[in-house]
Design a protein around this motif. Structure first.
Motif, PDB file in Angstrom:
ATOM      1  N   ARG A  20      38.027  37.098  42.829  1.00 49.38           N
ATOM      2  CA  ARG A  20      38.208  35.858  42.666  1.00 49.38           C
ATOM      3  C   ARG A  20      38.281  35.858  41.372  1.00 49.38           C
ATOM      4  N   LEU A  21      37.238  36.314  40.609  1.00 49.05           N
ATOM      5  CA  LEU A  21      37.094  36.321  39.026  1.00 49.05           C
ATOM      6  C   LEU A  21      38.222  36.727  38.406  1.00 49.05           C
ATOM      7  N   ILE A  22      38.954  37.843  39.164  1.00 47.16           N
ATOM      8  CA  ILE A  22      40.239  38.553  38.328  1.00 47.16           C
ATOM      9  C   ILE A  22      41.077  37.722  38.421  1.00 47.16           C
ATOM     10  N   ARG A  23      41.178  36.873  39.666  1.00 45.80           N
ATOM     11  CA  ARG A  23      42.297  36.043  39.796  1.00 45.80           C
ATOM     12  C   ARG A  23      42.444  34.803  38.930  1.00 45.80           C
ATOM     13  N   ASP A  24      40.966  34.442  38.607  1.00 46.92           N
ATOM     14  CA  ASP A  24      40.729  33.220  38.177  1.00 46.92           C
ATOM     15  C   ASP A  24      41.412  33.211  36.570  1.00 46.92           C
ATOM     16  N   PRO A  25      42.124  32.243  36.290  1.00 43.28           N
ATOM     17  CA  PRO A  25      42.846  32.315  34.935  1.00 43.28           C
ATOM     18  C   PRO A  25      41.751  31.773  33.728  1.00 43.28           C
ATOM     19  N   SER A  26      40.690  31.412  34.145  1.00 43.36           N
ATOM     20  CA  SER A  26      39.690  30.847  33.171  1.00 43.36           C
ATOM     21  C   SER A  26      38.752  32.188  32.858  1.00 43.36           C
ATOM     22  N   GLU A  54      39.381  37.637  29.028  1.00 46.53           N
ATOM     23  CA  GLU A  54      40.298  38.682  29.451  1.00 46.53           C
ATOM     24  C   GLU A  54      39.587  40.010  29.224  1.00 46.53           C
ATOM     25  N   ALA A  55      38.475  40.001  28.590  1.00 43.83           N
ATOM     26  CA  ALA A  55      37.640  41.315  28.481  1.00 43.83           C
ATOM     27  C   ALA A  55      36.946  41.418  29.637  1.00 43.83           C
ATOM     28  N   LEU A  56      36.381  40.599  30.231  1.00 41.66           N
ATOM     29  CA  LEU A  56      35.693  40.509  31.473  1.00 41.66           C
ATOM     30  C   LEU A  56      36.726  40.972  32.659  1.00 41.66           C
ATOM     31  N   ARG A  57      37.902  40.358  32.584  1.00 47.43           N
ATOM     32  CA  ARG A  57      38.870  40.646  33.676  1.00 47.43           C
ATOM     33  C   ARG A  57      39.072  42.035  33.732  1.00 47.43           C
ATOM     34  N   ALA A  58      39.415  42.633  32.666  1.00 49.26           N
ATOM     35  CA  ALA A  58      39.470  44.198  32.463  1.00 49.26           C
ATOM     36  C   ALA A  58      38.449  45.021  32.897  1.00 49.26           C
ATOM     37  N   ARG A  59      37.405  44.528  32.637  1.00 44.99           N
ATOM     38  CA  ARG A  59      36.365  45.516  33.012  1.00 44.99           C
ATOM     39  C   ARG A  59      36.163  45.276  34.709  1.00 44.99           C
ATOM     40  N   LEU A  60      36.285  44.027  34.983  1.00 48.09           N
ATOM     41  CA  LEU A  60      36.158  44.014  36.649  1.00 48.09           C
ATOM     42  C   LEU A  60      37.421  44.788  37.420  1.00 48.09           C
TER      43      LEU A  60
END
Length: 354
Positions: free
Chosen positions: A47-53, A56-62
């Motif tokens: 869900r965090l990866i899909r969440d637009p909020s 970006e740095a966290l999304r990449a790590r996850l």
């Protein structure tokens, strides 16, 4: 694991501690509180990866963490469960603090026994203040004490362990090493033998990271990793030499005063050897400076040995199993089932995977 089951389990642990008398209720209370807070703060990685909020740095790590988690199951035969599929930002540098202790003239660490997890050579605290208070009390008893921050911990499959912000402090190679290590604890855990458990987990971590870096085509990362492993082996070699020298000191008929002086001189030699190795063999690499700059005592040396001494034997067994993880795990289980006195020797002298 549902919330009701979680609290039933935690309550059982607390009751068991009172029955066995292995440690105080207050110690378990802080463990329960700290762990429950983390579990309650979990957020789905997907869900965090899909969440637009999500930054970006966290999304990449996850996203990297998700790929690493899949690799752990698909390629390393590690448990397929819900661990490391959620995330918690704990807002501090370490998730727990481990307190190690050893007698003034002995390298054998003090152990504490706990329901479910068995006996281990440390006590873990979610609060730095509590860990420091414990250290003060142990020093009052005349013990050498060492306190170390911990990046991650395993509940051995009892709970769905989350990814923690502390695990994302470094690069993806470090993240992979932690995930593989902690999942290895879920795969095999021998009650009361921390040296066996930690060395096994390090062997899975080491072989797994190498396999992952090759699979992802990260040649530069593999070179850096192998260089770090070589330095780690050199470091552990220094520690082993010093432990041998201290063992001779502690086994001698010296008076306490002379033994203390010999102990201090041996630790001073360790620092001299380290500086020589750092400046010549390592070409000035200073990654271990902080370890040597801080106080060194029996507890610190014992804690270091727990994580390193049996790793070469496990990696040799892995090679004997032709790098086949299921066969390797089966061999480790057979050795782990042996009586404690013969376990380390059986691992050291193993001549075949089976």
């Amino acid at each position: 694991m549902g919330r009701k089951r979680v609290f039933r389990w935690l309550a059982a642990v607390i009751v068991a501690s009172a029955i066995t008398g292995c440690t105080s209720i207050s110690y378990y209370a802080q463990s329960v509180e700290g762990h429950v807070r983390i579990m309650a703060a979990r957020k789905s990685v997907g869900r965090l990866i899909r969440d637009p909020s999500t930054p970006e740095a966290l999304r990449a790590r996850l996203t990297s963490a998700s790929a690493i988690r899949r690799f752990a199951t698909d390629e390393l035969a590690l448990p397929e469960n819900s661990s490391y599929r959620s995330y918690v930002d704990i807002g501090r540098d370490d998730v727990t603090y481990a307190v190690f202790a050893a007698p003034q003239f002995s390298l054998t660490p003090i152990t504490w026994c706990f329901p479910v997890f068995g006996c281990v050579p440390y006590r873990g605290y979610f609060s730095r203040k509590s860990a420091a208070e414990s250290a003060v009390e142990l020093r009052r008893q005349g013990l050498d004490v060492y306190v170390s921050g911990v990046t991650a911990y395993s509940t051995l499959g009892w709970f769905s362990d989350p990814l923690l912000s502390t695990m994302l402090r470094q690069d993806d190679t470090y993240l992979a090493s932690v995930v593989f290590h902690e999942l290895a604890h879920q795969k095999i855990y021998v009650d009361g033998d921390s040296a066996f458990n930690e060395a096994f987990a390090v062997s899975v971590e080491t072989s797994g990271v190498r396999k992952w870096l090759r699979a992802t085509g990260n040649r530069a990362g593999l070179r850096r990793y192998e260089a770090n492993r070589k330095r780690s082996a050199d470091f552990l070699g220094l520690i082993a030499k010093t432990r041998d020298e201290l063992g001779q000191v502690y086994g001698s008929p010296r008076t306490p005063e002379k033994m203390a002086a010999a102990k201090a001189a041996t630790i001073d030699r360790l620092r001299v050897r380290y500086r020589r190795m750092r400046d010549k063999q390592w070409a000035g690499y200073r990654g271990y400076d902080a370890w040597f700059a801080a106080p060194i005592n029996n507890a610190k040396l014992a804690a270091t040995a727990v994580y390193g001494e049996q790793v070469p034997a496990f990696l040799r067994l892995f090679d004997l199993c032709s790098g086949d993880y299921p066969r390797f795990y089966a061999a480790v289980r057979r050795i782990g089932d042996l009586p404690a006195p013969s376990r380390a020797q059986a691992l050291k002298t193993a001549a075949a995977c089976n």
